[in-house]
Scaffold this active site. Structure first.
Site, PDB file in Angstrom:
ATOM      1  N   ASP A 103       0.854  -1.185   0.000  1.00 47.73           N
ATOM      2  CA  ASP A 103       0.000   0.000   0.000  1.00 47.73           C
ATOM      3  C   ASP A 103       0.889   1.234   0.000  1.00 47.73           C
ATOM      4  O   ASP A 103       2.085   1.142  -0.258  1.00 47.73           O
ATOM      5  CB  ASP A 103      -0.960  -0.026   1.197  1.00 47.73           C
ATOM      6  N   PHE A 104       0.310   2.383   0.302  1.00 46.01           N
ATOM      7  CA  PHE A 104       1.056   3.629   0.166  1.00 46.01           C
ATOM      8  C   PHE A 104       1.606   4.164   1.477  1.00 46.01           C
ATOM      9  O   PHE A 104       2.190   5.255   1.503  1.00 46.01           O
ATOM     10  CB  PHE A 104       0.170   4.689  -0.498  1.00 46.01           C
ATOM     11  N   HIS A 197      -2.149  15.167 -20.213  1.00 50.61           N
ATOM     12  CA  HIS A 197      -1.968  14.354 -21.415  1.00 50.61           C
ATOM     13  C   HIS A 197      -2.348  15.110 -22.687  1.00 50.61           C
ATOM     14  O   HIS A 197      -1.899  14.751 -23.779  1.00 50.61           O
ATOM     15  CB  HIS A 197      -2.749  13.040 -21.311  1.00 50.61           C
ATOM     16  N   GLU A 235     -17.509  15.895 -24.649  1.00 51.20           N
ATOM     17  CA  GLU A 235     -17.529  14.432 -24.592  1.00 51.20           C
ATOM     18  C   GLU A 235     -18.951  13.952 -24.809  1.00 51.20           C
ATOM     19  O   GLU A 235     -19.906  14.581 -24.326  1.00 51.20           O
ATOM     20  CB  GLU A 235     -17.018  13.935 -23.245  1.00 51.20           C
ATOM     21  N   ASP A 254     -12.019  19.220 -13.407  1.00 47.65           N
ATOM     22  CA  ASP A 254     -11.505  18.053 -14.107  1.00 47.65           C
ATOM     23  C   ASP A 254     -10.837  18.418 -15.433  1.00 47.65           C
ATOM     24  O   ASP A 254      -9.854  17.793 -15.825  1.00 47.65           O
ATOM     25  CB  ASP A 254     -12.654  17.070 -14.372  1.00 47.65           C
ATOM     26  N   HIS A 259      -6.499  21.211 -18.803  1.00 45.40           N
ATOM     27  CA  HIS A 259      -6.445  21.104 -20.264  1.00 45.40           C
ATOM     28  C   HIS A 259      -6.762  22.433 -20.958  1.00 45.40           C
ATOM     29  O   HIS A 259      -6.001  22.900 -21.808  1.00 45.40           O
ATOM     30  CB  HIS A 259      -7.437  20.054 -20.763  1.00 45.40           C
ATOM     31  N   LYS A 357     -19.997  16.772 -20.489  1.00 44.99           N
ATOM     32  CA  LYS A 357     -20.255  15.363 -20.779  1.00 44.99           C
ATOM     33  C   LYS A 357     -21.654  15.217 -21.375  1.00 44.99           C
ATOM     34  O   LYS A 357     -22.526  16.059 -21.167  1.00 44.99           O
ATOM     35  CB  LYS A 357     -20.124  14.524 -19.508  1.00 44.99           C
TER      36      LYS A 357
END
Length: 505
Positions: A103-104, A197, A235, A254, A259, A357
């Site tokens: 685990d972390f 990304h 989206e 988000d 972005h 969305k």
């Protein structure tokens, strides 16, 4: 030692190959690793861009052996890899695959990981060079960084150590600042790679080429010619099983904070002296520092939640019927806001950003809408069929650039109608564009930081967006909009107050 021209060259036309190194993926059992990261690693290896001794260590809670993890990687690569299958590439890559269970927060698990990296250094020649990819929920960033420091995994005495961090990076300016302090206490900023990304997409990088390698466009990127700019990320999917993650975050946090504001910075920045990471980031940061949300927010912003409706030929449920989502939640699935840039180039030009969305179709684009010509030589009615000139950069899908302008309609009359000049990546180039994660993982291994936002960029982005989020937090519920449409009515009112309309992609 003789320089390797494929690793040390300054000729940016040649592909650069990573030197001896390894990659540890925390959260390797999650969707991101399975769908994007593991296939990207194989594709990089298949393109000859990873060293022969490259090592991949997965870290997660599953009780997997090396062989079981290897099978998981194989399945992911078979299903998702972009490049063709080659047994020789897989055999070489599989020889360096290992798994560590943990685990972390447990000391022993990170001690096991440290022992594994030392073993790979000895057996695979990774030379103490390790990148740690944190594909984990943001609440664990601090725990992982602290354990990396405690176990010596962050110590760069015997090689370089870098950390790659997925968004979201904080939920407002204050939390982002605190998180930056935590990460930078373990890793210097030059060793921190925050993934956005979108910046790895070929068409996003092409913004710089379009502007600065061509004389025909850059002189027009200013308030003298541009009426307004629209940046859209739409989206057609719903939450897709991400209800637990999405509730409380919403479309603005988000997508818009990272972005869309990064796209704004690339469109609006001044030309850097060079495209080195430091020069490029300096110009983006200047733009972000000059950017602020435009009020009054009741008129310049809009937000919504999708309800049941027709998405193409399929009837889909609304947000409040999605499994795992709180029906009383005020989290928005559509966000639109207006921003201004206080600079000589862009003063008075509104930047309208929107994301949502369950919209009409999946598309990401940047549209620079030009001011209308005076038409002094044209009589009434000759230009009534003409709309606004526009330069549209299509980020996805159908990557390319579209230029819309007026043309004479064939015939005896002087009538004007819109026509398009359309450049398509897929038609102009025979080679397939690499996936964004291929480019970004390789850049992190090469210490090439041009496409990664800095801590200052992240904090400035939150500073820009926070006033809008604070206003929405005090403004009741978002508007409803049916699935398959282009958002709530408030978004149209937001544009209509200045006689503008959203572009229909």
């Amino acid at each position: 030692m003789t320089a390797n021209p494929l690793r040390d060259t300054e000729d940016r036309r040649l592909p650069r190959i990573a030197g001896p190194c390894g990659l540890v993926i925390f959260g390797v059992t999650g969707d991101l690793a399975r769908k994007k990261l593991l296939p990207a690693v194989y594709d990089l290896a298949n393109r000859g861009l990873l060293p022969a001794g490259f090592s991949l260590i997965g870290y997660g809670r599953r009780d997997w052996t090396k062989e079981e993890f290897e099978e998981e990687v194989l399945s992911s690569v078979r299903d998702r890899a972009r490049t063709p299958w080659r047994d020789s590439v897989w055999d070489q890559l599989a020889a360096g695959i290992q798994f560590v269970k943990g685990d972390f927060v447990t000391d022993g698990a990170f001690d096991d990981l440290a022992a594994m990296t030392r073993r790979m250094d000895a057996e695979r020649g990774t030379s103490g060079n390790w990148a740690y990819y944190l594909s984990v929920p943001p609440q664990y960033f601090s725990d992982v960084c602290n354990q990396l420091e405690r176990s010596g995994l962050a110590d760069s005495t015997d090689g370089w150590r870098r950390v790659v961090i997925e968004k979201p990076f904080g939920h407002d300016e204050e939390s982002a600042h605190e998180l930056n302090k935590t990460v930078n206490a373990v890793f210097p900023e030059t060793s921190v790679f925050r993934i956005d990304h979108y910046l790895g997409k070929e068409t996003v990088q092409n913004i710089l080429v379009l502007r600065f390698a061509n004389q025909i466009f850059e002189p027009l990127f200013n308030s003298r010619y541009i009426d307004h700019v629209q940046i859209t990320m739409a989206e057609d999917l719903g939450l897709g099983g991400r209800a637990g993650y999405y509730d409380g975050i919403g479309a603005a946090r988000d997508v818009m904070q990272n972005h869309l504001l990064q796209l704004l910075a690339l469109v609006a920045m001044e030309e850097p002296v060079t495209f080195s990471p430091d020069e490029l980031k300096a110009e983006k940061l200047k733009v972000l520092k000059a950017t602020s949300a435009t009020g009054p927010f009741t008129q310049t912003t809009a937000r919504g939640q999708y309800t049941a409706g027709w998405q193409g030929s399929k009837f889909v449920p609304g947000l409040r019927e999605e499994k795992g989502f709180d029906p009383d939640s005020g989290t928005e699935t559509y966000a639109a806001a207006t921003f201004g840039i206080n600079s000589r180039r862009w003063a008075g030009v509104p930047f309208h950003l929107r994301t949502g969305k369950r919209l009409g179709r999946r598309v990401t684009e940047i549209a620079l809408v030009f001011k209308s010509a005076p038409h002094e030589s044209f009589t009434d009615g000759q230009t009534q069929a003409q709309g606004d000139n526009a330069l549209v950069i299509r980020v996805q899908p159908d990557e390319g650039v579209l230029l819309r302008f007026g043309s004479k309609v064939p015939g005896s009359a002087m009538d004007v109608r819109d026509v398009n000049m359309d450049f398509s990546y897929s038609e102009a180039f025979t080679e397939q564009s690499p996936e964004a994660y291929e480019r970004l993982i390789l850049d992190a291994l090469l210490d090439e930081g041009s496409l990664f936002p800095t801590n200052e960029e992240v904090e400035e982005s939150w500073r820009i967006l926070d006033p809008v989020l604070n206003h929405w937090a005090e403004s009741g519920r978002p508007e409803d909009y049916p699935a398959g449409t282009w958002g709530p009515e408030g978004a149209d009112r937001m544009m209509g107050r200045n006689n503008r309309v959203w572009r229909r992609p």
